[in-house]
Design an enzyme around this catalytic site. Structure first.
Site, PDB file in Angstrom:
ATOM      1  N   GLY A 113     -72.076 -41.741  24.321  1.00  0.00           N
ATOM      2  CA  GLY A 113     -72.310 -42.559  25.517  1.00  0.00           C
ATOM      3  C   GLY A 113     -72.414 -41.680  26.747  1.00  0.00           C
TER       4      GLY A 113
ATOM      5  CD  GLN B  78     -70.037 -48.175  34.770  1.00  0.00           C
ATOM      6  OE1 GLN B  78     -69.809 -48.103  35.966  1.00  0.00           O
ATOM      7  NE2 GLN B  78     -69.377 -48.988  33.954  1.00  0.00           N
ATOM      8  CB  ILE B  79     -67.052 -43.650  30.957  1.00  0.00           C
ATOM      9  CG1 ILE B  79     -66.518 -45.015  31.382  1.00  0.00           C
ATOM     10  CG2 ILE B  79     -65.901 -42.709  30.631  1.00  0.00           C
ATOM     11  CD1 ILE B  79     -65.726 -45.745  30.303  1.00  0.00           C
TER      12      ILE B  79
ATOM     13  NE  ARG C 209     -63.316 -57.011  29.285  1.00  0.00           N
ATOM     14  CZ  ARG C 209     -62.296 -57.587  29.910  1.00  0.00           C
ATOM     15  NH1 ARG C 209     -62.065 -58.872  29.720  1.00  0.00           N
ATOM     16  NH2 ARG C 209     -61.509 -56.902  30.689  1.00  0.00           N
TER      17      ARG C 209
ATOM     18  NE  ARG D 185     -60.072 -54.199  26.994  1.00  0.00           N
ATOM     19  CZ  ARG D 185     -59.604 -54.874  28.023  1.00  0.00           C
ATOM     20  NH1 ARG D 185     -59.318 -56.154  27.902  1.00  0.00           N
ATOM     21  NH2 ARG D 185     -59.411 -54.263  29.167  1.00  0.00           N
TER      22      ARG D 185
ATOM     23  CG  ASN E  27     -68.872 -52.105  20.900  1.00  0.00           C
ATOM     24  OD1 ASN E  27     -70.068 -51.856  20.884  1.00  0.00           O
ATOM     25  ND2 ASN E  27     -68.244 -52.479  21.994  1.00  0.00           N
TER      26      ASN E  27
ATOM     27  CB  VAL F  45     -63.025 -44.079  25.817  1.00  0.00           C
ATOM     28  CG1 VAL F  45     -63.122 -44.818  27.142  1.00  0.00           C
ATOM     29  CG2 VAL F  45     -62.210 -42.801  25.980  1.00  0.00           C
TER      30      VAL F  45
ATOM     31  CG  ASN G  89     -62.567 -51.480  25.586  1.00  0.00           C
ATOM     32  OD1 ASN G  89     -61.490 -51.081  25.168  1.00  0.00           O
ATOM     33  ND2 ASN G  89     -62.876 -51.511  26.881  1.00  0.00           N
TER      34      ASN G  89
ATOM     35  CG  ASP H 282     -54.327 -49.977  29.812  1.00  0.00           C
ATOM     36  OD1 ASP H 282     -54.982 -50.894  30.310  1.00  0.00           O
ATOM     37  OD2 ASP H 282     -54.718 -49.344  28.806  1.00  0.00           O
TER      38      ASP H 282
ATOM     39  CG  HIS I 138     -57.521 -50.707  26.623  1.00  0.00           C
ATOM     40  ND1 HIS I 138     -57.021 -50.516  27.894  1.00  0.00           N
ATOM     41  CD2 HIS I 138     -58.844 -50.908  26.790  1.00  0.00           C
ATOM     42  CE1 HIS I 138     -58.004 -50.590  28.772  1.00  0.00           C
ATOM     43  NE2 HIS I 138     -59.127 -50.837  28.129  1.00  0.00           N
TER      44      HIS I 138
HETATM   45  P1  NAD Z   1     -72.086 -47.894  29.806  1.00  0.00           P
HETATM   46  O1  NAD Z   1     -72.877 -49.030  29.261  1.00  0.00           O
HETATM   47  O2  NAD Z   1     -72.329 -47.438  31.209  1.00  0.00           O
HETATM   48  O3  NAD Z   1     -72.356 -46.624  28.882  1.00  0.00           O
HETATM   49  C1  NAD Z   1     -72.261 -46.694  27.502  1.00  0.00           C
HETATM   50  C2  NAD Z   1     -73.256 -45.711  26.964  1.00  0.00           C
HETATM   51  O4  NAD Z   1     -73.061 -45.643  25.565  1.00  0.00           O
HETATM   52  C3  NAD Z   1     -74.711 -46.151  27.203  1.00  0.00           C
HETATM   53  O5  NAD Z   1     -75.390 -45.104  27.866  1.00  0.00           O
HETATM   54  C4  NAD Z   1     -75.237 -46.382  25.803  1.00  0.00           C
HETATM   55  O6  NAD Z   1     -76.598 -45.991  25.661  1.00  0.00           O
HETATM   56  C5  NAD Z   1     -74.321 -45.508  24.974  1.00  0.00           C
HETATM   57  N1  NAD Z   1     -74.198 -45.893  23.568  1.00  0.00           N
HETATM   58  C6  NAD Z   1     -74.140 -47.137  23.044  1.00  0.00           C
HETATM   59  N2  NAD Z   1     -74.058 -47.066  21.710  1.00  0.00           N
HETATM   60  C7  NAD Z   1     -74.022 -45.756  21.392  1.00  0.00           C
HETATM   61  C8  NAD Z   1     -73.936 -45.040  20.179  1.00  0.00           C
HETATM   62  N3  NAD Z   1     -73.901 -45.675  19.005  1.00  0.00           N
HETATM   63  N4  NAD Z   1     -73.918 -43.686  20.210  1.00  0.00           N
HETATM   64  C9  NAD Z   1     -73.988 -43.032  21.386  1.00  0.00           C
HETATM   65  N5  NAD Z   1     -74.087 -43.651  22.575  1.00  0.00           N
HETATM   66  C10 NAD Z   1     -74.098 -44.996  22.574  1.00  0.00           C
HETATM   67  O7  NAD Z   1     -70.555 -48.196  29.538  1.00  0.00           O
HETATM   68  P2  NAD Z   1     -69.271 -47.493  30.162  1.00  0.00           P
HETATM   69  O8  NAD Z   1     -68.907 -48.200  31.399  1.00  0.00           O
HETATM   70  O9  NAD Z   1     -69.463 -46.009  30.194  1.00  0.00           O
HETATM   71  O10 NAD Z   1     -68.170 -47.899  29.081  1.00  0.00           O
HETATM   72  C11 NAD Z   1     -68.193 -47.377  27.778  1.00  0.00           C
HETATM   73  C12 NAD Z   1     -67.107 -48.012  26.931  1.00  0.00           C
HETATM   74  O11 NAD Z   1     -65.826 -47.687  27.418  1.00  0.00           O
HETATM   75  C13 NAD Z   1     -67.139 -49.532  26.889  1.00  0.00           C
HETATM   76  O12 NAD Z   1     -66.834 -49.960  25.580  1.00  0.00           O
HETATM   77  C14 NAD Z   1     -66.036 -49.921  27.829  1.00  0.00           C
HETATM   78  O13 NAD Z   1     -65.555 -51.215  27.562  1.00  0.00           O
HETATM   79  C15 NAD Z   1     -65.034 -48.869  27.490  1.00  0.00           C
HETATM   80  N6  NAD Z   1     -63.936 -48.670  28.448  1.00  0.00           N
HETATM   81  C16 NAD Z   1     -62.713 -48.396  27.926  1.00  0.00           C
HETATM   82  C17 NAD Z   1     -61.636 -48.169  28.762  1.00  0.00           C
HETATM   83  C18 NAD Z   1     -60.251 -47.873  28.212  1.00  0.00           C
HETATM   84  O14 NAD Z   1     -59.314 -47.819  29.023  1.00  0.00           O
HETATM   85  N7  NAD Z   1     -60.026 -47.687  26.931  1.00  0.00           N
HETATM   86  C19 NAD Z   1     -61.825 -48.222  30.147  1.00  0.00           C
HETATM   87  C20 NAD Z   1     -63.092 -48.489  30.653  1.00  0.00           C
HETATM   88  C21 NAD Z   1     -64.146 -48.707  29.783  1.00  0.00           C
HETATM   89  C1  LMR Z   2     -60.800 -51.444  31.541  1.00  0.00           C
HETATM   90  O1  LMR Z   2     -59.623 -51.608  31.184  1.00  0.00           O
HETATM   91  O2  LMR Z   2     -61.130 -51.286  32.723  1.00  0.00           O
HETATM   92  C2  LMR Z   2     -61.862 -51.389  30.501  1.00  0.00           C
HETATM   93  O3  LMR Z   2     -61.347 -51.495  29.224  1.00  0.00           O
HETATM   94  C3  LMR Z   2     -62.963 -52.322  30.772  1.00  0.00           C
HETATM   95  C4  LMR Z   2     -62.600 -53.716  30.351  1.00  0.00           C
HETATM   96  O4  LMR Z   2     -63.388 -54.281  29.597  1.00  0.00           O
HETATM   97  O5  LMR Z   2     -61.546 -54.216  30.768  1.00  0.00           O
END
Ligand code: NAD
Ligand code: LMR
Length: 337
Positions: A16, A20-21, A97, A103, A110, A134, A136, A164, A192
């Site tokens: 990914g 964004q991340i 999300r 989630r 996913n 990371v 979800n 968190d 989470h």
């Molecule tokens: P995003 O949509 O901006 O980026 C996700 C990227 O992943 C996209 O560029 C997409 O093309 C790519 N992608 C999708 N499937 C893929 C695959 N099979 N292989 C490689 N790349 C792939 O999303 P984001 O805001 O960066 O968030 C990413 C994930 O992190 C989400 O699941 C989000 O819910 C999760 N997240 C988790 C936490 C946590 O605390 N655990 C916090 C924030 C976000």
């Molecule tokens: C968060 O905790 O900010 C991320 O897991 C995004 C979400 O779906 O809550």
């Protein structure tokens, strides 16, 4: 520490990578904020075919930073190529999300991705690879990835609840008007998700118990729900899920795991060993200390009645999530049942 040139570079995969991340994470990794200012890195940036063009732009920007520690970038949409020989892998790529979604809605979409990535890591990553999930629903994705990587230890897979914990620490610091660095031993238990239990019963502020300094009403009716629902609150305000703070938490998590947490407790979702009444084979967040390279669970903490009920609720949700992805676990995988 030795000069950067004397340490062999580590290969770090980020899926990914153009999201964004990923955008935040790659920059901070290349700047040495995760593995230290003396550790050269080779980044393996993995994306879907649709995002490869955007990823090319990210690679250009990495080049344009001229990071002294960055010794190469491999950008690919081939997961086996991307995970080849990696020492660390941060699995971010997944569908995030949107407003109004829970989630669990993302579960089946996913989990499939993480089954495939578990198989690929099993085949081509370094045998001692450390994997942080990371994307979800992170805990259950970690379970699916690990179950599909039979030649790796399940402890090599952790999922992120550090965001968190950071949120909880900040809320407490705001309430008590102290510095975040004054606070220790804030725990996130479980998933989470909004069933997580942010627990202050063991927390210390400048070495003294935090709990007598806060009233029950604030703790139960404001603090706990605020931390549980912070992800949704950010989505509502930004129109997109948290990104800089999530990347920051991934940096914190892997830095402490790799370099050591200096004796401090850090919450990590790790495969349960059965302690605290949690079924073995669930990835459940517990306090850990990291001596450098691996984690140790903090065991035998006294658990009061309120905590027990909160910990049970989030355990149950993880059991339901596990049951919903049974079909993605290999037939001979028996750890989870
Ligand atoms: P995003 O949509 O901006 O980026 C996700 C990227 O992943 C996209 O560029 C997409 O093309 C790519 N992608 C999708 N499937 C893929 C695959 N099979 N292989 C490689 N790349 C792939 O999303 P984001 O805001 O960066 O968030 C990413 C994930 O992190 C989400 O699941 C989000 O819910 C999760 N997240 C988790 C936490 C946590 O605390 N655990 C916090 C924030 C976000
Ligand atoms: C968060 O905790 O900010 C991320 O897991 C995004 C979400 O779906 O809550």
């Amino acid at each position: 520490p030795p000069a950067a040139d004397m340490l062999p570079p580590l290969r770090v995969a980020v899926t990914g990578a153009a999201g964004q991340i990923g955008y935040q994470l790659l920059m901070r990794l290349a700047a040495g904020e995760m593995l230290g200012k003396h550790q050269p890195v080779i980044l393996h940036a993995i994306e879907t075919p649709q995002a490869i063009k955007a990823l090319r732009g990210v690679v250009m920007e990495l080049e344009d930073c001229a990071f002294p520690l960055l010794r190469g970038v491999l950008a690919t949409d081939q997961v086996e190529k991307g995970f080849g020989d990696v020492n660390l892998a941060v699995l971010v790529g997944a569908r995030p999300r949107g407003p109004g979604m829970e989630r669990r809605d993302l579960l089946s979409a996913n989990a499939q991705i993480f089954a495939e990535q578990g198989r690929a890591l099993n085949r081509v990553a370094q045998r001692d690879v450390r994997v942080l999930v990371v994307g979800n629903p992170a805990n259950t994705n970690a379970l699916v990835a690990a179950a599909n990587a039979p030649d790796l230890w399940e402890e090599q897979f952790t999922a992120m609840t550090r965001l968190d914990q950071n949120r909880a620490v900040s809320q407490l610091a705001l309430k008590l008007q102290c510095a975040v660095t004054d606070i220790e031993r804030v725990i996130i238990w479980g998933n989470h998700s909004n069933t997580q239990y942010p627990d202050l019963s063991h927390a210390l502020v400048r070495g003294e118990w935090a709990r007598p300094r806060i009233d029950d009403a604030w703790y139960r009716n404001e603090f706990i729900p605020r931390v549980q629902k912070r992800g949704a609150e950010v989505i509502e305000a930004r129109g997109a899920s948290s990104a800089a703070s999530a990347a920051n938490a991934a940096i914190d998590h892997l830095r402490d795991l790799w370099l050591g947490s200096g004796g401090r407790w850090q919450s990590m979702s790790v495969p349960s060993d059965g302690s605290y009444g949690v079924d073995a084979g669930l990835w459940y967040s517990v306090p850990c200390v990291c001596p450098g390279g691996h984690f140790r669970r903090v065991l035998d903490l006294p658990i009061d009645e309120f905590s027990a009920s909160m910990m049970e609720r989030t355990r149950k949700e993880l059991v339901e999530e596990r049951d919903a992805v049974r079909h993605l676990l290999p037939k001979d995988y028996d750890k989870a049942f």
